[in-house]
Write a protein that holds these residues in place. Sequence first.
Motif, PDB file in Angstrom:
ATOM      1  N   VAL A  78       0.875  -1.178   0.000  1.00  0.00           N
ATOM      2  CA  VAL A  78       0.000   0.000   0.000  1.00  0.00           C
ATOM      3  C   VAL A  78       0.909   1.223   0.000  1.00  0.00           C
ATOM      4  CG1 VAL A  78      -1.802   1.280   1.216  1.00  0.00           C
ATOM      5  CG2 VAL A  78      -1.822  -1.220   1.238  1.00  0.00           C
ATOM      6  N   ARG A  79       0.966   1.908  -1.108  1.00  0.00           N
ATOM      7  CA  ARG A  79       1.875   3.048  -1.260  1.00  0.00           C
ATOM      8  C   ARG A  79       1.378   4.238  -0.444  1.00  0.00           C
ATOM      9  NH1 ARG A  79       1.553   2.745  -7.670  1.00  0.00           N
ATOM     10  NH2 ARG A  79      -0.514   1.997  -7.013  1.00  0.00           N
ATOM     11  N   GLN A  80       2.175   4.635   0.553  1.00  0.00           N
ATOM     12  CA  GLN A  80       1.768   5.678   1.479  1.00  0.00           C
ATOM     13  C   GLN A  80       2.132   7.079   0.999  1.00  0.00           C
ATOM     14  OE1 GLN A  80      -0.036   5.078   4.154  1.00  0.00           O
ATOM     15  NE2 GLN A  80       0.042   2.840   3.968  1.00  0.00           N
ATOM     16  N   ALA A  81       3.119   7.179   0.130  1.00  0.00           N
ATOM     17  CA  ALA A  81       3.646   8.500  -0.236  1.00  0.00           C
ATOM     18  C   ALA A  81       3.094   9.015  -1.555  1.00  0.00           C
ATOM     19  CB  ALA A  81       5.174   8.437  -0.303  1.00  0.00           C
ATOM     20  N   SER A  82       2.078   8.395  -2.090  1.00  0.00           N
ATOM     21  CA  SER A  82       1.599   8.772  -3.424  1.00  0.00           C
ATOM     22  C   SER A  82       0.224   9.422  -3.421  1.00  0.00           C
ATOM     23  CB  SER A  82       1.565   7.531  -4.322  1.00  0.00           C
ATOM     24  OG  SER A  82       2.839   6.939  -4.413  1.00  0.00           O
ATOM     25  N   GLY A  83      -0.240   9.874  -2.272  1.00  0.00           N
ATOM     26  CA  GLY A  83      -1.527  10.551  -2.220  1.00  0.00           C
ATOM     27  C   GLY A  83      -2.644   9.621  -1.796  1.00  0.00           C
ATOM     28  N   PRO A  84      -3.766  10.191  -1.336  1.00  0.00           N
ATOM     29  CA  PRO A  84      -4.872   9.364  -0.815  1.00  0.00           C
ATOM     30  C   PRO A  84      -5.501   8.468  -1.867  1.00  0.00           C
ATOM     31  CG  PRO A  84      -5.518  11.683  -0.991  1.00  0.00           C
ATOM     32  CD  PRO A  84      -4.045  11.626  -1.216  1.00  0.00           C
ATOM     33  N   ARG A  85      -5.607   8.929  -3.117  1.00  0.00           N
ATOM     34  CA  ARG A  85      -6.255   8.093  -4.131  1.00  0.00           C
ATOM     35  C   ARG A  85      -5.448   6.828  -4.405  1.00  0.00           C
ATOM     36  NH1 ARG A  85      -6.524   6.776  -9.407  1.00  0.00           N
ATOM     37  NH2 ARG A  85      -8.639   6.338 -10.198  1.00  0.00           N
ATOM     38  N   THR A  86      -4.127   6.962  -4.458  1.00  0.00           N
ATOM     39  CA  THR A  86      -3.280   5.788  -4.693  1.00  0.00           C
ATOM     40  C   THR A  86      -3.349   4.823  -3.516  1.00  0.00           C
ATOM     41  OG1 THR A  86      -1.777   7.098  -6.054  1.00  0.00           O
ATOM     42  CG2 THR A  86      -0.934   5.019  -5.200  1.00  0.00           C
ATOM     43  N   ARG A  87      -3.369   5.372  -2.302  1.00  0.00           N
ATOM     44  CA  ARG A  87      -3.487   4.499  -1.118  1.00  0.00           C
ATOM     45  C   ARG A  87      -4.803   3.724  -1.141  1.00  0.00           C
ATOM     46  NH1 ARG A  87      -1.273   8.992   1.595  1.00  0.00           N
ATOM     47  NH2 ARG A  87      -3.322   9.583   2.414  1.00  0.00           N
ATOM     48  N   TRP A  88      -5.892   4.410  -1.486  1.00  0.00           N
ATOM     49  CA  TRP A  88      -7.180   3.727  -1.541  1.00  0.00           C
ATOM     50  C   TRP A  88      -7.225   2.712  -2.694  1.00  0.00           C
ATOM     51  CZ3 TRP A  88     -10.617   2.845   1.874  1.00  0.00           C
ATOM     52  CH2 TRP A  88     -10.836   3.732   2.924  1.00  0.00           C
ATOM     53  N   ASP A 106      -4.634   0.931  -3.785  1.00  0.00           N
ATOM     54  CA  ASP A 106      -3.900  -0.246  -3.318  1.00  0.00           C
ATOM     55  C   ASP A 106      -4.703  -1.019  -2.274  1.00  0.00           C
ATOM     56  OD1 ASP A 106      -1.845   0.455  -4.991  1.00  0.00           O
ATOM     57  OD2 ASP A 106      -0.618   1.385  -3.430  1.00  0.00           O
ATOM     58  N   LEU A 107      -5.371  -0.271  -1.370  1.00  0.00           N
ATOM     59  CA  LEU A 107      -6.168  -0.935  -0.342  1.00  0.00           C
ATOM     60  C   LEU A 107      -7.369  -1.645  -0.962  1.00  0.00           C
ATOM     61  CD1 LEU A 107      -6.313  -1.324   2.725  1.00  0.00           C
ATOM     62  CD2 LEU A 107      -7.810   0.680   2.827  1.00  0.00           C
ATOM     63  N   HIS A 108      -7.984  -1.011  -1.951  1.00  0.00           N
ATOM     64  CA  HIS A 108      -9.116  -1.618  -2.670  1.00  0.00           C
ATOM     65  C   HIS A 108      -8.687  -2.929  -3.331  1.00  0.00           C
ATOM     66  CE1 HIS A 108     -12.725  -1.742  -5.226  1.00  0.00           C
ATOM     67  NE2 HIS A 108     -11.921  -2.058  -6.221  1.00  0.00           N
ATOM     68  N   ASN A 109      -7.543  -2.920  -3.986  1.00  0.00           N
ATOM     69  CA  ASN A 109      -7.058  -4.128  -4.657  1.00  0.00           C
ATOM     70  C   ASN A 109      -6.696  -5.220  -3.648  1.00  0.00           C
ATOM     71  OD1 ASN A 109      -7.332  -3.004  -7.203  1.00  0.00           O
ATOM     72  ND2 ASN A 109      -5.267  -2.156  -7.208  1.00  0.00           N
ATOM     73  N   LEU A 110      -6.035  -4.820  -2.557  1.00  0.00           N
ATOM     74  CA  LEU A 110      -5.621  -5.806  -1.552  1.00  0.00           C
ATOM     75  C   LEU A 110      -6.832  -6.463  -0.892  1.00  0.00           C
ATOM     76  CD1 LEU A 110      -3.576  -7.212   0.282  1.00  0.00           C
ATOM     77  CD2 LEU A 110      -3.600  -5.165   1.747  1.00  0.00           C
ATOM     78  N   LEU A 111      -7.778  -5.658  -0.417  1.00  0.00           N
ATOM     79  CA  LEU A 111      -8.949  -6.218   0.252  1.00  0.00           C
ATOM     80  C   LEU A 111      -9.814  -7.013  -0.723  1.00  0.00           C
ATOM     81  CD1 LEU A 111     -10.005  -3.227   2.546  1.00  0.00           C
ATOM     82  CD2 LEU A 111      -8.689  -5.270   3.146  1.00  0.00           C
TER      83      LEU A 111
END
Length: 383
Positions: free
Chosen positions: A178-188, A190-195
């Motif tokens: 989950v990329r933390q340094a790339s902005g909220p949309r990128t974090r979501w 990655d989280l969407h794909n992981l979950l």
Amino acid sequence: MSARSLRVWAWLHKWSSLVCTLFMLLLCLTGLPLIFAHEIAHLTGKAVELPEPQARAGQAPLDAVVAAGRARHPDRVVQYASPDEEDARLWYVTLTPRLDVTDDYRSVAIDGRNAQVLAEPRYDEGFMYWMARLHIDLFAGLPGKLFLGLMGLLLVIAIVSGVVLYAPFMRKLDFGAVRQASGPRTRWLDLHNLLGIVTLVWALVVGATGVINTWADLLVKYWQYDQLSALLSPYQGQPIVPEAERAPLQRSLEAAQAHQPDKRLLFIAFPGTAFSSPHHTTFFMQGNTPLTAKLLKPVLVDARSAEVTAAPDLPWYLTALLLSQPLHFGDYGGLPMKIIWALLDVVTVIVLGSGLYLWLKKRRQGGAATRAAGAAAAGRGSR
């Protein structure tokens, strides 16, 4: 995979997800309390319990139990009777204004030891009723069920297409990153794909079993037309056996139990109801293990003579339906499995909500970029 194929899968994933997301969110939210329907009934005092001082009393004749329910509502007819799943000494008798009515019923709880009425629980009102109706058919009957079945099919398409897209996407990242340094949309994202991958199997199982459950009415009607009608052809055209001409119900039950000694009774369908015939009382028997308890064996007993006429095996499609119904709500492994089902349900809500957020965010960014480009073009034109 070619770029064109990826675009096709991306289009499928986008639109199947968008069309079904709001309805899937509704189904997840309404399904959450339904997972614990039994536990909620006990906590809220809605569950009927036997008075324990008479725990050692014998069993009253089944005819007396049904008569007690009928006496409570003499203007109605008995459609079904069933023992409680946890305590077979407790019986429920279901009555409706006519045999062809299914949405206006009264349920009478009766102590099977002495045929005394204990309560009249209402299952057509209150919070759990609203949750169930929204989850099952959106208060729209069969059309509502079939519509939700279509939404379930779109969910399955969204899951499959998401898996196809996930493989090339994850070539660039470690699994679960989950990329933390790339902005909220990128974090979501990655989280969407992981979950989504974590809940993949569960979502497919619940989605597919949900689709099968929406076909229940049609499958039962097809079974009646395809197989039950052939068994009942000798009685075709005969009127419903009047109550005064029926053999004692207790004797009919004993005949069904003798025919299937390794099974126990789930419910009784009286002559003329949707699950029986005008000439038979049908006893639906079930096994004694967690798996076989979901598989039913109908035993058709002649309402006049109390003799077993037939005990057909259910066709594969009804067997699939019966197995899918408890699996849909995690009702195979007791409370621990229900808790797992509830947790996965919550995670699925996050997946659906994050997918909707990502689409709205991308749309806003695309609109902002288009407006900025238009403004720049207008500025160049003015010069």
